[in-house]
Design a protein around this motif. Structure first.
Motif, mmCIF file in Angstrom:
data_model
loop_
_atom_site.group_PDB
_atom_site.id
_atom_site.type_symbol
_atom_site.label_atom_id
_atom_site.label_comp_id
_atom_site.label_asym_id
_atom_site.label_seq_id
_atom_site.Cartn_x
_atom_site.Cartn_y
_atom_site.Cartn_z
ATOM 1 N N PRO A 130 0.810 -1.234 0.000
ATOM 2 C CA PRO A 130 0.000 0.000 0.000
ATOM 3 C C PRO A 130 0.838 1.277 0.000
ATOM 4 O O PRO A 130 1.846 1.374 0.705
ATOM 5 N N ALA A 131 0.380 2.235 -0.807
ATOM 6 C CA ALA A 131 1.058 3.535 -0.875
ATOM 7 C C ALA A 131 0.994 4.265 0.457
ATOM 8 O O ALA A 131 1.839 5.125 0.748
ATOM 9 N N SER A 132 0.015 3.902 1.303
ATOM 10 C CA SER A 132 -0.145 4.597 2.588
ATOM 11 C C SER A 132 1.051 4.409 3.506
ATOM 12 O O SER A 132 1.235 5.185 4.453
ATOM 13 N N LEU A 133 1.880 3.390 3.239
ATOM 14 C CA LEU A 133 3.081 3.215 4.064
ATOM 15 C C LEU A 133 4.010 4.423 3.950
ATOM 16 O O LEU A 133 4.852 4.650 4.820
ATOM 17 N N GLY A 134 3.864 5.176 2.872
ATOM 18 C CA GLY A 134 4.676 6.377 2.702
ATOM 19 C C GLY A 134 4.403 7.439 3.747
ATOM 20 O O GLY A 134 5.178 8.403 3.890
ATOM 21 N N ASN A 135 3.284 7.296 4.492
ATOM 22 C CA ASN A 135 2.963 8.254 5.558
ATOM 23 C C ASN A 135 3.760 8.003 6.831
ATOM 24 O O ASN A 135 3.802 8.856 7.713
ATOM 25 N N GLN B 55 5.928 4.503 -5.312
ATOM 26 C CA GLN B 55 6.903 5.587 -5.267
ATOM 27 C C GLN B 55 6.848 6.336 -3.936
ATOM 28 O O GLN B 55 7.809 7.006 -3.536
ATOM 29 N N GLU B 56 5.727 6.192 -3.205
ATOM 30 C CA GLU B 56 5.586 6.870 -1.914
ATOM 31 C C GLU B 56 6.610 6.403 -0.890
ATOM 32 O O GLU B 56 6.873 7.099 0.103
ATOM 33 N N LEU B 57 7.199 5.219 -1.114
ATOM 34 C CA LEU B 57 8.230 4.758 -0.186
ATOM 35 C C LEU B 57 9.431 5.705 -0.176
ATOM 36 O O LEU B 57 10.196 5.726 0.785
ATOM 37 N N GLY B 58 9.576 6.475 -1.241
ATOM 38 C CA GLY B 58 10.664 7.447 -1.302
ATOM 39 C C GLY B 58 10.522 8.579 -0.303
ATOM 40 O O GLY B 58 11.456 9.384 -0.128
ATOM 41 N N MET B 59 9.375 8.668 0.377
ATOM 42 C CA MET B 59 9.153 9.707 1.388
ATOM 43 C C MET B 59 9.702 9.301 2.751
ATOM 44 O O MET B 59 9.754 10.118 3.682
ATOM 45 N N SER C 2 12.078 7.686 -6.930
ATOM 46 C CA SER C 2 11.969 8.307 -5.604
ATOM 47 C C SER C 2 12.804 7.597 -4.552
ATOM 48 O O SER C 2 13.154 8.187 -3.519
ATOM 49 N N LEU C 3 13.170 6.323 -4.797
ATOM 50 C CA LEU C 3 13.995 5.611 -3.824
ATOM 51 C C LEU C 3 15.379 6.239 -3.703
ATOM 52 O O LEU C 3 16.103 5.975 -2.740
ATOM 53 N N GLY C 4 15.742 7.058 -4.649
ATOM 54 C CA GLY C 4 17.005 7.781 -4.562
ATOM 55 C C GLY C 4 17.044 8.766 -3.406
ATOM 56 O O GLY C 4 18.114 9.258 -3.021
#
Length: 871
Positions: free
Chosen positions: A256-261, A281-285, A306-308
């Motif tokens: 889930p993209a919500s893990l980026g929160n 891509q939210e994991l990049g946050m 975004s992982l960069g």
């Protein structure tokens, strides 16, 4: 207040006083009324004593229910005041607040531990014991409990939903038990929870969305269960979470993209599931992230740029997915990686140039992809590098320029099946720790450099572990590579490659020609004199002369070693015999150099020459094809009119058969060693069946062909009947093997497949744990006289009685070995597991039962069915 209202208070006082007097009689208290200032004060002190004594009585009653009542722990558990007992702390009022009995080896249940009697208990730690049975639902009475640790026990059944009433809990760890069923929704009521661990159990079902209410949770461990379904989007609400570990389950859906929160996360470990879709891509946050493990899933698409942003990453693994496309340029910002594994995907393009700019990279694995270009120059900064695996790509570049740095810890290099060119760098000689080097199937040329080590008459291949023990496959398919070893063309005379020297090439050619003619004359004269000398000193027949130099031993002078073997065995005197087999005799030879080897001397060519020569060539072909820690190492071979010799590493422990048949040796062969031996044999067979270019079937797995070293590590030996399969289908051949270990289909129909080895492995595994060949037991499985009562024989009763029964985790592993062995002995080959499945079960073992060893019957072992249905 009226007298009526005072009466209950008076009655209460009288009751308390009577209780005090009763306790005086029971516990022989030395206190007297005269020492108390008033009857009320006396009563209060005695009521307090009654409360303490009640807790003491409950604890002593629980102690009596445990199996190990003589434990040294209990020496302090005397009297009526538990506050002085080992493992117990109290508050100022004398009420028990902490019960900590971790790692005391307690065996029993919690049935007799009345939790209602401990209203002030703050922490309960019973971890690392052998407690079993269910977790009682009355645990909910511990209203003040903030710390609950039942880790590493044998609890079974469901997690009681009543646990949701313990709203004061900060930490709960129920990991490494045998708990089953679903995660209770009521867990979501524990809003104060900061540490939540249910790992290493048999939990099923989905991760409940109610966990979103655990707003304070920092660590969430649910790994190694059988959880299914997707990760709830609601987990993105756990704003305090720092460590999320869900690996080795059966979770599906997308990550889930919500893990980026979850901006406080520093670890996401979700490998070995069935996740699909792309990496969000939210994991990049997650700028604090240090560990990201997404391996062994079905992830597709490209690695998001975004992982960069994850500049703190030290551990990044994507292996065994279906990722494609190039590595984004932004990944060059991730310079602190220690482990970077991209293997077994479809990535393309160039490797990140700055992958080792920080100089801390230890493992870099990009094998089995479609990468192009050269090895990143930043690798030269990586003195920390340990393993470098890039086989089966399309990488190019000069091999001599790839490793220009210093790598004191490098043990593994695999650059095979690429497009590297040029000469092998002499700098590789500095890699003193190197164990594996594979440069095969490239475009290398030139001589293997002498600078790599000090040569000792070994020719161009250097005398280092990486080279001397490497098979020719490590250098094969490099058309320009030369060397004085089997499989490589001989190197030309050393001619300087300096362009200034080339000006005198014509003169040098003339001089070389003249010198060559003179040298040829001397060679002819020398050969003539040598032949005459040999004729005068010996009367060896011409046929023996023709075969004299057929001894080929890797990294050795064949003739020299052959003579040393004859000398060391005193021309194969019987006193050096250490074993006798169907095709020959095995000798121990201690060479003059101090090296000890095992010599297998097959019968001479005149005795059943076809059979023995076939066994000889079969063993050579098989053992030059494979190289594995649990397979005996072949140093070389010799074909001679008098002898067919195979030179092996010598293993001090002898055969498994010898150890099991000797009571004194068997006592030293404890349960831990026995389980490890079974796992080693499984590892070897799994490798032979599934990891070789063509499957190899041993056909004679038995206890006499399993050899042990001084550390009781197992090594499969005797490949005289082995067959290299051209496909994964079965075929028919003449009978081979040892009676008592042979699969029924091979004995009756001569059918051969890898399942024949599986059956033989099952016999050996049973033999290891029961201490003798299990012939009678196996016969009873298929006999019509195998009654229902025979099914109910306890496993404990058939284990090797020379050893004390295994306990705790070791007992669980022994049970797992028994379960696997019986699955391997199925009369139908199709119903047996593969050796790969067997090895994985032994490697990542899970106890297959919800009861202790003393209660497990053979019926239950057999009824468990195949390894995929029960684990």
């Amino acid at each position: 207040m009226t007298s009526l209202s005072k009466k209950p208070l008076f009655n209460q006082f009288i009751s308390s006083l009577l209780l005090v007097l009763l306790l005086d009689l029971v516990f022989s208290s030395t206190a007297s009324v005269s020492s108390v200032t008033s009857p009320f004060a006396y009563a209060n002190s005695k009521v307090k004593l009654a409360e303490e004594s009640k807790e003491a009585v409950v604890l002593l009653n629980w102690k009596l229910s445990l199996h190990n009542k003589s434990h040294s722990l209990w020496s302090s558990w005397v009297g009526t005041t538990p506050c002085n007992w080992v493992g117990i702390n109290c508050d100022q009022s004398g009420s028990v607040t902490h019960l900590n009995l971790s790692s005391y080896g307690l065996i029993g249940t919690l049935h007799n531990l009345s939790f209602q009697s401990f209203p002030n208990l703050l922490s309960l730690d019973l971890s690392d014991n052998s407690l079993y049975g269910i977790i009682p639902s009355n645990i909910c009475h511990l209203f003040k409990l903030s710390f609950l640790n039942l880790y590493d026990n044998q609890f079974t059944g469901r997690i009681p939903s009543e646990i949701g009433k313990l709203t004061s809990l900060n930490s709960i760890d129920l990991s490494q038990n045998h708990l089953s069923g679903h995660i209770p929704q009521e867990i979501g009521q524990l809003s104060s929870l900061r540490f939540f661990a249910l790992a290493l159990n048999n939990l099923i079902g989905v991760i409940p969305a109610s966990l979103k209410n655990l707003s304070e949770v920092i660590i969430l461990y649910l790994y190694e269960n059988q959880l299914s379904g997707s990760i709830p989007q609601e987990l993105g609400m756990l704003s305090s979470l720092t460590d999320l570990e869900l690996f080795s389950n059966s979770l599906t859906g997308v990550i889930p993209a919500s893990l980026g929160n979850l901006t406080n996360l520093f670890r996401i470990v979700v490998y070995d599931n069935q996740f699909s879709g792309s990496i969000p891509q939210e994991l990049g946050m997650l700028s604090s992230l240090t560990d990201l493990a997404l391996s062994i899933n079905n992830l597709t698409g490209a690695i998001p740029a975004s992982l960069g942003n994850l500049t703190k990453l030290t551990y990044l693994t994507f292996f065994n997915n279906k990722l494609s496309g190039p590595i984004p340029f932004e990944m060059n910002n991730v310079t602190q990686l220690k482990v970077f594994d991209l293997s077994d995907n479809q990535l393309t393009g160039h490797l990140p140039e700055n992958v080792c700019l920080g100089g801390v990279l230890e493992i870099f694995n990009a094998e089995h992809n479609h990468f192009i270009g050269s090895i990143p120059k930043s690798i030269q900064n990586c003195s920390s590098l340990v393993r470098f695996l890039h086989e089966k790509n399309q990488l190019t570049g000069n091999i001599g320029e790839c490793f220009g740095g210093v790598y004191p810890n490098l043990v593994y290099i695999d650059l095979s099946y690429n497009r590297f060119y040029g000469r092998i760098s002499s700098g590789l000689g500095d890699l003193t720790q190197l164990h594996v080097l594979n440069l095969s199937s490239n475009k290398l040329d030139g001589e293997i450099p002498k600078e790599i080590c000090k040569l000792t008459s070994l020719g161009p291949i250097p005398n280092t572990k990486a080279f001397c023990e490497a098979p020719i496959e490590a250098f094969r398919n490099n058309k320009g590579l030369c060397g004085n070893t089997t499989g490589l063309k001989a190197c030309p005379s050393a001619i300087s490659h300096n362009p200034h020297v080339k000006r005198g090439n014509k003169v040098m050619k003339i001089i070389s020609t003249l010198l060559g003619i003179v040298l040829l004359i001397f060679i002819i004269i020398g050969i003539t004199l040598y032949i005459r000398s040999r004729k005068m000193k010996t009367k060896i027949k011409l046929k023996e002369e023709e075969h004299q130099n057929m001894f080929a031993v890797w990294s050795y002078d064949g003739k020299m070693v052959y003579e040393k073997i004859i000398e060391a065995t005193e021309d194969f005197d019987d006193k050096h015999i250490i074993g006798v087999g169907g095709h020959g005799i095995v000798y121990k030879a201690e060479l003059s150099t101090g090296q000890v080897v095992a010599i297998k001397k097959l019968h001479s060519l005149s005795e059943d020459s076809v059979v023995n020569l076939k066994a000889f060539t079969s063993e050579i072909c098989s053992l030059t094809e494979i190289r594995h820690h649990n397979i005996v190492k072949l140093h070389g071979f010799c074909s001679h009119p008098r002898h067919l010799l195979l030179v092996y590493q010598f293993l001090e422990g002898g055969s498994l058969e010898k150890i099991l048949n000797n009571d004194e040796l068997a006592l030293e062969f404890d349960w831990v060693k026995r389980v490890n031996v079974v796992k080693g044999v499984a590892s070897a067979l799994s490798y032979m069946h599934h990891d070789c270019s063509s499957p190899i079937i041993h056909r004679d797995i038995s206890s006499k062909n399993v050899l042990l070293d001084s550390e009781y590590e197992s090594h499969v030996s005797d490949f005289g009947t082995a067959r290299i399969m051209s496909s994964d289908t079965s075929y028919w051949t003449s009978f081979a093997g040892t009676f008592g270990y042979t699969a029924p289909e091979h004995a009756y129909t001569m059918e051969v497949s890898e399942k024949c080895d599986v059956y033989s492995f099952g016999v050996v595994a049973l033999e290891v744990i029961i201490g003798r060949h299990p012939g009678d037991l196996i016969s009873s499985f298929v006999s019509s006289s195998f009654s229902l009562s025979s099914h109910d024989v306890l496993l404990e009763d058939i284990l090797d009685q020379r050893l004390a029964h295994p306990t705790n985790r070791v007992a669980e592993k022994v049970v797992l070995v028994a379960k696997i062995a019986l699955a391997c002995l199925h009369t139908s080959p199709q119903s047996r597991p593969t050796m790969q499945q067997v090895y994985q079960k032994l490697l990542n073992w899970k106890f297959p039962f919800t009861k202790p060893l003393r209660m497990i019957t053979l019926r239950e072992l057999i009824d468990l069915g195949n390894l995929n249905e029960a684990s």
